[in-house]
Design a protein around this motif. Structure first.
Motif, PDB file in Angstrom:
ATOM      1  N   LYS A  68      55.210  96.554  26.466  1.00 13.26           N
ATOM      2  CA  LYS A  68      56.215  96.325  25.419  1.00 13.26           C
ATOM      3  C   LYS A  68      56.537  97.601  24.635  1.00 13.26           C
ATOM      4  N   HIS A  69      57.835  97.892  24.468  1.00 15.28           N
ATOM      5  CA  HIS A  69      58.253  99.120  23.767  1.00 15.28           C
ATOM      6  C   HIS A  69      59.703  98.986  23.301  1.00 15.28           C
ATOM      7  N   ILE A  70      60.147  99.936  22.469  1.00 16.27           N
ATOM      8  CA  ILE A  70      61.582 100.120  22.277  1.00 16.27           C
ATOM      9  C   ILE A  70      61.925 101.509  22.812  1.00 16.27           C
ATOM     10  N   ILE A  91      70.193  99.362  35.672  1.00 13.94           N
ATOM     11  CA  ILE A  91      71.026  98.925  36.787  1.00 13.94           C
ATOM     12  C   ILE A  91      70.092  98.735  37.976  1.00 13.94           C
ATOM     13  N   TYR A  92      69.973  97.513  38.456  1.00 13.85           N
ATOM     14  CA  TYR A  92      68.986  97.228  39.507  1.00 13.85           C
ATOM     15  C   TYR A  92      69.546  97.480  40.899  1.00 13.85           C
ATOM     16  N   LEU A  93      68.663  97.942  41.778  1.00 14.02           N
ATOM     17  CA  LEU A  93      69.077  98.329  43.129  1.00 14.02           C
ATOM     18  C   LEU A  93      68.336  97.524  44.207  1.00 14.02           C
ATOM     19  N   GLU A 127      62.943  94.993  21.637  1.00 18.41           N
ATOM     20  CA  GLU A 127      61.621  95.177  22.243  1.00 18.41           C
ATOM     21  C   GLU A 127      61.625  94.537  23.623  1.00 18.41           C
ATOM     22  N   HIS A 128      61.078  95.248  24.594  1.00 18.06           N
ATOM     23  CA  HIS A 128      61.118  94.730  25.965  1.00 18.06           C
ATOM     24  C   HIS A 128      59.961  95.294  26.774  1.00 18.06           C
ATOM     25  N   GLU A 129      59.696  94.668  27.912  1.00 19.99           N
ATOM     26  CA  GLU A 129      58.664  95.181  28.807  1.00 19.99           C
ATOM     27  C   GLU A 129      59.028  94.836  30.243  1.00 19.99           C
ATOM     28  N   PRO A 160      57.834  96.881  45.734  1.00 20.48           N
ATOM     29  CA  PRO A 160      58.527  98.013  45.124  1.00 20.48           C
ATOM     30  C   PRO A 160      59.835  97.564  44.451  1.00 20.48           C
ATOM     31  N   ARG A 161      60.021  98.043  43.220  1.00 21.79           N
ATOM     32  CA  ARG A 161      61.160  97.619  42.382  1.00 21.79           C
ATOM     33  C   ARG A 161      61.953  98.862  42.009  1.00 21.79           C
ATOM     34  N   MET A 162      63.247  98.842  42.325  1.00 17.36           N
ATOM     35  CA  MET A 162      64.061 100.053  42.151  1.00 17.36           C
ATOM     36  C   MET A 162      65.213  99.836  41.178  1.00 17.36           C
TER      37      MET A 162
HETATM   38  C1  OGA Z   1      62.629 101.639  30.551  1.00 17.41           C
HETATM   39  C2  OGA Z   1      62.679 100.175  30.751  1.00 17.41           C
HETATM   40  C3  OGA Z   1      63.342  98.267  32.066  1.00 17.41           C
HETATM   41  C4  OGA Z   1      63.566  97.822  33.471  1.00 17.41           C
HETATM   42  O1  OGA Z   1      62.663 102.395  31.557  1.00 17.41           O
HETATM   43  O2  OGA Z   1      62.576 102.069  29.373  1.00 17.41           O
HETATM   44  O3  OGA Z   1      62.402  99.485  29.809  1.00 17.41           O
HETATM   45  O4  OGA Z   1      63.912  96.650  33.664  1.00 17.41           O
HETATM   46  N1  OGA Z   1      63.079  99.648  31.944  1.00 17.41           N
HETATM   47  O5  OGA Z   1      63.383  98.611  34.382  1.00 17.41           O
END
Ligand code: OGA
Ligand code: MN
Length: 198
Positions: free
Chosen positions: A119-121, A136-138, A178-180, A187-189
């Motif tokens: 968790k961070h900002i 942006i997810y790949l 705040e997100h994590e 593998p997640r790109m």
């Molecule tokens: C980051 C982040 C989120 C994600 O790189 O700071 O929170 O979904 N990424 O990859």
């Protein structure tokens, strides 16, 4: 292009977190994914740190992804196509929402199996330049059991979990949300970056 920008911005205004499912064309998402795979295979992805580029610290208990910064100097046709899209988004934002964005930075990110980001900002304590975060997810073929959700912590509400499905883009304020990233089971790109105002 304008329609997908509107989708992203309208959902941001309504929910505090903007989501657009097909922000990148399938072609561009595939090309950028191939770039990322090539960078990974040639050992060019580096452990990500926390803090800004001058004051970086590497703590694998906080985040364990690998990154590589996009750069116009690479003269890579796909990175340049991505920058053209971002330039258009910024023009749109600045003219419709008076956001005053005057820069950006983006990196590829690879979460290998077992990787996460606690968790961070996104805004740094010593530099408030980062205004908006974009991811942006790949990933092609991402299914629920693959984990790796982006978990958004809304104050006083249940968290919102977003699957990192290819082409999808997420947009939120860097100083507030705040997100994590939950543990990825494969593998997640992505490309992750920030729209800045200096
Ligand atoms: C980051 C982040 C989120 C994600 O790189 O700071 O929170 O979904 N990424 O990859
Ligand atoms: Mn983040």
């Amino acid at each position: 292009m304008q329609a997908i920008f509107e989708t992203l911005i309208n959902s941001f205004v309504e929910n505090g977190v903007g989501i657009a499912d097909n922000f990148l064309s399938r072609q561009l998402a595939g090309d950028l994914k191939n770039n990322l795979v090539r960078l990974s295979e040639s050992g060019q992805m580096q452990p990500a740190g926390t803090g800004n580029r001058q004051l970086v610290s590497h703590d694998k208990t906080v985040r364990s992804d690998l990154i590589y910064w996009l750069d116009k100097k690479h003269n890579d046709v796909h990175e340049n196509a991505f920058f053209v899209l971002m330039d258009a988004l910024i023009l749109h934002l600045n003219s419709s929402c008076y956001t005053g964005i005057n820069g950006y930075e983006f990196h590829y990110a690879l979460y290998e199996t077992g990787s996460f980001y606690k968790k961070h900002i996104d805004q740094f304590r010593n530099n408030s330049g980062r205004q908006y975060s974009m991811i942006i997810y790949l990933n092609t073929d991402w299914v629920a059991g693959d984990g790796g959700q982006l978990s958004i912590h809304h104050a006083g509400k249940a968290s919102q979990e977003i699957d990192p499905v290819g082409g999808k883009t997420v947009f939120f304020k860097s100083s507030e949300v705040e997100h994590e990233v939950l543990v990825a089971n494969k593998p997640r790109m992505s490309i992750t970056g920030w729209l800045k105002r200096d």
